[in-house]
Design a protein around this motif. Structure first.
Motif, short mmCIF file in Angstrom:
data_model
loop_
_atom_site.label_atom_id
_atom_site.label_comp_id
_atom_site.label_asym_id
_atom_site.label_seq_id
_atom_site.Cartn_x
_atom_site.Cartn_y
_atom_site.Cartn_z
N PHE A 23 47.60 40.39 52.35
CA PHE A 23 46.42 39.54 52.18
C PHE A 23 46.36 38.56 53.34
O PHE A 23 47.35 37.90 53.66
CB PHE A 23 46.52 38.77 50.85
CG PHE A 23 45.34 37.89 50.56
CD1 PHE A 23 44.23 38.40 49.89
CD2 PHE A 23 45.33 36.56 50.94
CE1 PHE A 23 43.13 37.59 49.61
CE2 PHE A 23 44.23 35.75 50.68
CZ PHE A 23 43.13 36.27 50.01
N PHE A 73 46.12 36.82 42.21
CA PHE A 73 46.95 37.97 42.53
C PHE A 73 47.36 38.70 41.25
O PHE A 73 48.39 38.42 40.66
CB PHE A 73 48.18 37.52 43.34
CG PHE A 73 47.80 37.00 44.70
CD1 PHE A 73 47.66 37.86 45.76
CD2 PHE A 73 47.57 35.65 44.89
CE1 PHE A 73 47.29 37.38 47.02
CE2 PHE A 73 47.20 35.16 46.14
CZ PHE A 73 47.07 36.04 47.20
N THR A 94 38.35 36.05 44.16
CA THR A 94 38.82 37.33 44.66
C THR A 94 40.02 37.73 43.81
O THR A 94 40.95 36.95 43.66
CB THR A 94 39.23 37.22 46.14
OG1 THR A 94 38.08 36.84 46.90
CG2 THR A 94 39.79 38.52 46.66
N ILE A 110 39.84 43.59 45.05
CA ILE A 110 40.46 44.28 46.17
C ILE A 110 41.47 45.27 45.60
O ILE A 110 42.53 44.89 45.10
CB ILE A 110 41.17 43.28 47.12
CG1 ILE A 110 40.25 42.11 47.47
CG2 ILE A 110 41.67 44.01 48.37
CD1 ILE A 110 38.93 42.48 48.10
N THR A 146 41.55 32.76 44.78
CA THR A 146 42.19 34.07 44.80
C THR A 146 43.17 34.17 43.64
O THR A 146 43.93 33.24 43.39
CB THR A 146 42.93 34.29 46.14
OG1 THR A 146 42.01 34.09 47.21
CG2 THR A 146 43.52 35.68 46.22
N SER A 188 47.21 46.45 47.59
CA SER A 188 45.95 46.31 48.33
C SER A 188 46.24 45.77 49.73
O SER A 188 47.31 45.22 49.99
CB SER A 188 44.98 45.39 47.59
OG SER A 188 45.52 44.09 47.51
N VAL A 235 43.08 40.26 43.60
CA VAL A 235 43.88 41.14 44.43
C VAL A 235 44.74 42.03 43.53
O VAL A 235 45.50 41.53 42.70
CB VAL A 235 44.78 40.31 45.38
CG1 VAL A 235 45.67 41.19 46.22
CG2 VAL A 235 43.91 39.40 46.26
#
Length: 179
Positions: free
Chosen positions: A104, A90, A60, A31, A88, A66, A62
């Protein structure tokens, strides 16, 4: 590739009665910084009676600045089972990257035989780094995962799951009884 502001991606998986499927992605979902709008992902999973699904996408990632929203809807018929994992990260520390700011949002709704059995709505931002730094949130950690298993066998798997997770997380069992 990856997603940035305005991008939309949808997954729809229908597992028939008595069938089994394991679904993953070929790469991490990245992302990227959003100049305007947000990236959105919609996941719709349906499992027929006695069926099983394992939704196990790559993590994911990040990036800083984003904006992202994901919605996961899972509908299980009576007797269906599911294993769902969303991880996720970061930022990427090894690359010197940090997701300090952004937006998010992760929303899950899981129903079985027409009844809502699990719901969560996680939001973080705009100061992601400060929020993750709080001891009651992540204590400075930059990665997290939610694992959800819906199965009559889940209680037998609780202790092995806790052994794998270790002291940095926890696992719980909730029983859902229909009245």
């Amino acid at each position: 590739g990856g997603l940035t502001g305005g991008d939309r991606l949808g997954w729809e998986v229908d597992v028939g009665a008595g069938a089994c499927a394991s679904i993953t992605t070929q790469a991490c979902e990245k992302i990227y910084r959003a100049a305007a709008d947000r990236a959105e992902v919609r996941v719709k999973l349906t499992v027929g009676a006695g069926g099983r699904i394992a939704w196990l996408p790559q993590e994911t990632i990040v990036f800083d600045r984003s904006a992202f929203a994901r919605r996961l809807d899972l509908e299980l018929a009576a007797g269906a089972e599911a294993l769902v994992l969303e991880a996720t990260v970061f930022g990427r520390l090894a690359m010197g990257e940090r997701a300090a700011h952004g937006d998010f949002h992760d929303r899950w709704r899981v129903s079985q035989d027409g009844a809502l059995v699990h719901a969560e709505d996680f939001r973080i931002g705009p100061d992601i780094a400060a929020i993750l730094g709080r001891s009651a949130v992540a204590g400075g950690a930059i990665a997290m995962a939610t694992v959800l298993m819906i199965s009559p066998r889940v209680e037998t798997l609780l202790d092995p799951a806790r052994d794998i997770i270790g002291g940095q997380g926890d696992a719980s069992v909730w029983s859902v009884k229909k009245s």
